[in-house]
Write a protein that holds these residues in place. Structure first.
Motif, PDB file in Angstrom:
ATOM      1  N   VAL A  96      40.010   8.014  52.184  1.00 41.49           N
ATOM      2  CA  VAL A  96      40.513   9.372  52.382  1.00 41.49           C
ATOM      3  C   VAL A  96      42.034   9.322  52.416  1.00 41.49           C
ATOM      4  O   VAL A  96      42.611   8.429  53.052  1.00 41.49           O
ATOM      5  N   ALA A  97      42.679  10.252  51.751  1.00 34.48           N
ATOM      6  CA  ALA A  97      44.147  10.262  51.693  1.00 34.48           C
ATOM      7  C   ALA A  97      44.744  10.897  52.945  1.00 34.48           C
ATOM      8  O   ALA A  97      44.199  11.856  53.483  1.00 34.48           O
ATOM      9  N   SER A  98      45.884  10.358  53.372  1.00 35.86           N
ATOM     10  CA  SER A  98      46.604  10.928  54.512  1.00 35.86           C
ATOM     11  C   SER A  98      47.825  11.711  54.068  1.00 35.86           C
ATOM     12  O   SER A  98      48.174  12.736  54.674  1.00 35.86           O
ATOM     13  N   ALA A  99      48.528  11.231  53.023  1.00 35.66           N
ATOM     14  CA  ALA A  99      49.781  11.859  52.616  1.00 35.66           C
ATOM     15  C   ALA A  99      50.175  11.388  51.224  1.00 35.66           C
ATOM     16  O   ALA A  99      49.662  10.382  50.724  1.00 35.66           O
ATOM     17  N   ILE A 100      51.088  12.140  50.602  1.00 34.89           N
ATOM     18  CA  ILE A 100      51.700  11.769  49.330  1.00 34.89           C
ATOM     19  C   ILE A 100      53.202  11.635  49.548  1.00 34.89           C
ATOM     20  O   ILE A 100      53.842  12.520  50.123  1.00 34.89           O
ATOM     21  N   TRP A 101      53.757  10.532  49.087  1.00 35.78           N
ATOM     22  CA  TRP A 101      55.203  10.342  49.187  1.00 35.78           C
ATOM     23  C   TRP A 101      55.953  11.450  48.443  1.00 35.78           C
ATOM     24  O   TRP A 101      55.477  11.930  47.405  1.00 35.78           O
ATOM     25  N   PRO A 102      57.124  11.833  48.895  1.00 35.07           N
ATOM     26  CA  PRO A 102      57.967  12.735  48.093  1.00 35.07           C
ATOM     27  C   PRO A 102      58.391  12.033  46.808  1.00 35.07           C
ATOM     28  O   PRO A 102      58.647  10.829  46.803  1.00 35.07           O
ATOM     29  N   HIS A 103      58.471  12.802  45.731  1.00 34.13           N
ATOM     30  CA  HIS A 103      58.772  12.187  44.435  1.00 34.13           C
ATOM     31  C   HIS A 103      59.325  13.237  43.483  1.00 34.13           C
ATOM     32  O   HIS A 103      59.184  14.439  43.699  1.00 34.13           O
ATOM     33  N   GLY A 104      59.964  12.757  42.413  1.00 32.66           N
ATOM     34  CA  GLY A 104      60.509  13.683  41.432  1.00 32.66           C
ATOM     35  C   GLY A 104      60.923  12.963  40.165  1.00 32.66           C
ATOM     36  O   GLY A 104      60.819  11.737  40.046  1.00 32.66           O
ATOM     37  N   ARG A 105      61.417  13.771  39.209  1.00 33.75           N
ATOM     38  CA  ARG A 105      61.882  13.256  37.920  1.00 33.75           C
ATOM     39  C   ARG A 105      63.293  13.780  37.666  1.00 33.75           C
ATOM     40  O   ARG A 105      63.546  14.985  37.810  1.00 33.75           O
ATOM     41  N   TRP A 106      64.170  12.868  37.288  1.00 38.94           N
ATOM     42  CA  TRP A 106      65.554  13.218  36.998  1.00 38.94           C
ATOM     43  C   TRP A 106      65.898  12.733  35.589  1.00 38.94           C
ATOM     44  O   TRP A 106      65.619  11.583  35.236  1.00 38.94           O
ATOM     45  N   ARG A 107      66.520  13.604  34.793  1.00 38.36           N
ATOM     46  CA  ARG A 107      66.943  13.231  33.444  1.00 38.36           C
ATOM     47  C   ARG A 107      68.416  12.853  33.470  1.00 38.36           C
ATOM     48  O   ARG A 107      69.259  13.613  33.934  1.00 38.36           O
ATOM     49  N   PHE A 108      68.721  11.662  32.972  1.00 40.02           N
ATOM     50  CA  PHE A 108      70.095  11.168  32.877  1.00 40.02           C
ATOM     51  C   PHE A 108      70.519  11.244  31.409  1.00 40.02           C
ATOM     52  O   PHE A 108      69.902  10.593  30.547  1.00 40.02           O
ATOM     53  N   ASP A 109      71.553  12.021  31.126  1.00 37.82           N
ATOM     54  CA  ASP A 109      72.097  12.127  29.770  1.00 37.82           C
ATOM     55  C   ASP A 109      73.406  11.358  29.689  1.00 37.82           C
ATOM     56  O   ASP A 109      74.406  11.745  30.310  1.00 37.82           O
ATOM     57  N   PHE A 110      73.398  10.274  28.916  1.00 38.95           N
ATOM     58  CA  PHE A 110      74.576   9.427  28.754  1.00 38.95           C
ATOM     59  C   PHE A 110      75.217   9.745  27.391  1.00 38.95           C
ATOM     60  O   PHE A 110      74.609   9.498  26.343  1.00 38.95           O
ATOM     61  N   ALA A 132      50.084  23.079  50.185  1.00 42.92           N
ATOM     62  CA  ALA A 132      51.013  24.022  50.804  1.00 42.92           C
ATOM     63  C   ALA A 132      50.372  25.385  51.025  1.00 42.92           C
ATOM     64  O   ALA A 132      50.982  26.252  51.674  1.00 42.92           O
ATOM     65  N   HIS A 133      49.151  25.575  50.531  1.00 39.16           N
ATOM     66  CA  HIS A 133      48.543  26.903  50.556  1.00 39.16           C
ATOM     67  C   HIS A 133      47.188  26.961  51.239  1.00 39.16           C
ATOM     68  O   HIS A 133      46.767  28.042  51.666  1.00 39.16           O
ATOM     69  N   LEU A 134      46.489  25.836  51.335  1.00 38.91           N
ATOM     70  CA  LEU A 134      45.192  25.835  51.991  1.00 38.91           C
ATOM     71  C   LEU A 134      44.856  24.421  52.440  1.00 38.91           C
ATOM     72  O   LEU A 134      45.427  23.461  51.921  1.00 38.91           O
ATOM     73  N   PRO A 135      43.968  24.278  53.427  1.00 39.19           N
ATOM     74  CA  PRO A 135      43.596  22.938  53.880  1.00 39.19           C
ATOM     75  C   PRO A 135      43.101  22.085  52.708  1.00 39.19           C
ATOM     76  O   PRO A 135      42.223  22.511  51.953  1.00 39.19           O
ATOM     77  N   THR A 136      43.687  20.909  52.567  1.00 41.46           N
ATOM     78  CA  THR A 136      43.441  20.072  51.395  1.00 41.46           C
ATOM     79  C   THR A 136      43.193  18.632  51.808  1.00 41.46           C
ATOM     80  O   THR A 136      43.815  18.133  52.750  1.00 41.46           O
ATOM     81  N   ALA A 137      42.305  17.983  51.088  1.00 41.42           N
ATOM     82  CA  ALA A 137      42.013  16.570  51.323  1.00 41.42           C
ATOM     83  C   ALA A 137      41.810  15.886  49.985  1.00 41.42           C
ATOM     84  O   ALA A 137      41.577  16.529  48.962  1.00 41.42           O
ATOM     85  N   MET A 138      41.919  14.557  49.993  1.00 44.06           N
ATOM     86  CA  MET A 138      41.643  13.759  48.806  1.00 44.06           C
ATOM     87  C   MET A 138      40.725  12.606  49.158  1.00 44.06           C
ATOM     88  O   MET A 138      40.834  12.020  50.244  1.00 44.06           O
ATOM     89  N   LEU A 139      39.834  12.288  48.223  1.00 38.17           N
ATOM     90  CA  LEU A 139      39.015  11.088  48.311  1.00 38.17           C
ATOM     91  C   LEU A 139      39.453  10.139  47.211  1.00 38.17           C
ATOM     92  O   LEU A 139      39.711  10.560  46.084  1.00 38.17           O
ATOM     93  N   PHE A 140      39.536   8.849  47.537  1.00 40.39           N
ATOM     94  CA  PHE A 140      39.880   7.833  46.552  1.00 40.39           C
ATOM     95  C   PHE A 140      38.680   6.931  46.303  1.00 40.39           C
ATOM     96  O   PHE A 140      37.977   6.554  47.244  1.00 40.39           O
ATOM     97  N   VAL A 141      38.472   6.579  45.031  1.00 45.02           N
ATOM     98  CA  VAL A 141      37.435   5.616  44.652  1.00 45.02           C
ATOM     99  C   VAL A 141      38.121   4.306  44.296  1.00 45.02           C
ATOM    100  O   VAL A 141      39.127   4.287  43.585  1.00 45.02           O
ATOM    101  N   ARG A 142      37.572   3.216  44.787  1.00 39.83           N
ATOM    102  CA  ARG A 142      38.178   1.889  44.638  1.00 39.83           C
ATOM    103  C   ARG A 142      38.451   1.542  43.180  1.00 39.83           C
ATOM    104  O   ARG A 142      37.628   1.785  42.287  1.00 39.83           O
ATOM    105  N   ASN A 143      39.612   0.954  42.951  1.00 42.86           N
ATOM    106  CA  ASN A 143      40.047   0.497  41.633  1.00 42.86           C
ATOM    107  C   ASN A 143      40.246  -1.013  41.724  1.00 42.86           C
ATOM    108  O   ASN A 143      41.235  -1.480  42.280  1.00 42.86           O
ATOM    109  N   PRO A 144      39.330  -1.813  41.196  1.00 41.70           N
ATOM    110  CA  PRO A 144      39.407  -3.262  41.414  1.00 41.70           C
ATOM    111  C   PRO A 144      40.637  -3.915  40.800  1.00 41.70           C
ATOM    112  O   PRO A 144      41.083  -4.960  41.273  1.00 41.70           O
TER     113      PRO A 144
END
Length: 396
Positions: free
Chosen positions: A198-212, A351-363
């Motif tokens: 069962v999941a407890s949390a998701i780390w904060p994350h994002g995507r940034w575009r770097f234009d050189f 952010a809008h309703l009670p939410t949960a996640m289930l994880f299935v094992r990945n060997p």
């Protein structure tokens, strides 16, 4: 009742690259559309009417769609380039089979059950992850979503067949709980020898575009001292991102790059790289991205190039409903509760309703790769767990 392997085998060949063995199931391309049609057929076989919210999200209903307080489950069909087959589709197949299992038990839910197939969860085609659930919840403006383009210049609105609807009045309010089943994207369940977690949390994350930006020039005639080569700044930035992430116990990846003019015998004029960054808390993530940006700007100044940074998407830390996670872990016989660094539609819905996640094992512990895997036995255990969870939430 259809078994897991029988249903799973119908999906296995769809969008699979014969060379890499990975999947090319980009949103609204032929393989993903085939899977969406497959979803409609499976729902029809179960007498579950399907509703399209105008954003590309599909909802199959068991019970009256307008009754409210429904238990929502499901996941997505789209993949990253050459990704694994379980990331996303496992949650949809498991949800359909969980409905079958509950019907076989003679269960009649007192709350409606809805199975969702969300659009563009990976963001692999249009650049914004969880686009369908963001549109459903109002987390992105429909006008902005409609204008997003893929690498061929096709807009999301064109692929969808019209402008996205955005939040449909009253639709989100019909859902009382969301539970998403997903293959684990790591080895935590392997370490504790558990098929389901069962999941407890998701780390904060994002995507940034770097234009050189630099100066295009001839690779054979331009003296090294005269070059304004943005590839050097880009390469330095990739190494800086790796170092800064390791120093902070965070994650940083540059997994996509575009070069102009992209010629072997030309100094590039532009190098564009996309940074995926994740950390356990927002302050660490902010510090990581700012450090990488600072290193890039400093190096660009020495190389005679420039760099511009654009944040393309961001999801803050998501703490799933603690009492709900605890209740489900207890229901599943003390299933382990663990955090994840991967984003999901569940993170948007939380952010809008009670939410949960289930994880299935990945060997293998590997995800976003053809090596992603789950055994049939563990997938069947996941279906049984999801059925128990839906019965608990929809009947009690």
């Amino acid at each position: 009742m259809t078994g897991f392997r029988e249903l799973w085998d119908e999906l296995t060949p769809v969008g699979r690259d014969p060379v890499s063995g990975g999947y090319l199931r980009y949103a609204f391309t032929e393989p993903e559309r085939w899977l969406r049609d497959w979803f409609r057929r499976q729902a029809a076989d179960r007498d579950m009417p399907v509703e399209d919210d105008g954003n590309g999200n599909l909802f199959a209903w068991w019970g009256p769609a307008g009754a409210g307080d429904a238990v929502l489950t499901g996941s997505h069909f789209d993949s990253v380039p050459h990704g694994g087959g379980y990331d996303g589709p496992l949650g949809i197949v498991s949800a359909l089979l969980a409905v079958d299992a509950l019907r076989a038990r003679g269960v009649t839910p007192s709350r409606p059950v809805c199975v969702a197939a969300f659009a563009e969860e990976e963001g692999a085609r249009f650049g914004v992850p969880c686009l369908g659930s963001r549109l459903l919840t109002g987390a992105i403006e429909p006008e902005r979503a409609a204008a997003l383009t893929d690498r061929d210049g096709i807009t999301f609105g064109q692929a969808l067949g019209g402008p996205p609807a955005g939040p449909v009045p009253g639709l989100l309010a019909r859902f009382g709980t969301f539970v998403e089943l997903h293959v684990e994207q790591g080895r935590a369940l392997v370490d504790v020898d558990a098929p389901v977690g069962v999941a407890s949390a998701i780390w904060p994350h994002g995507r940034w575009r770097f234009d050189f930006h630099g100066e295009a020039n001839h690779a054979g005639t331009t003296r090294m001292a005269d070059r304004r080569d943005p590839m050097l700044t880009y390469a330095f930035t990739v190494l800086a991102a790796n170092k800064e992430a390791r120093l902070r116990g965070a994650h940083a990846t540059v997994g996509r790059v575009a070069v102009e003019p992209n010629a072997t015998n030309a100094v590039p004029a532009l190098v564009r790289g996309w940074l995926d960054a994740r950390a356990a808390d927002p302050a660490t993530l902010d510090g990581l991205v700012e450090a990488v940006r600072g290193k890039a700007v400093e190096r660009a100044g020495r190389d005679g190039t420039t760099v511009a940074v654009t944040r393309e998407s961001f999801t803050g830390v998501v703490d799933f409903d603690g009492p709900l996670a605890g209740r489900l872990a207890e229901l599943l016989g003390g299933a382990p509760v663990l955090p994840t660094g991967a984003g999901h539609d569940a993170g948007v819905l939380a952010a809008h309703l009670p939410t949960a996640m289930l994880f299935v094992r990945n060997p293998t512990g590997v995800s976003h790769s053809p090596a992603e895997h789950a055994t049939d036995d563990d997938c069947v255990a996941g279906v049984a767990a999801l059925a128990d969870v839906i019965e608990e939430l929809a009947c009690r």
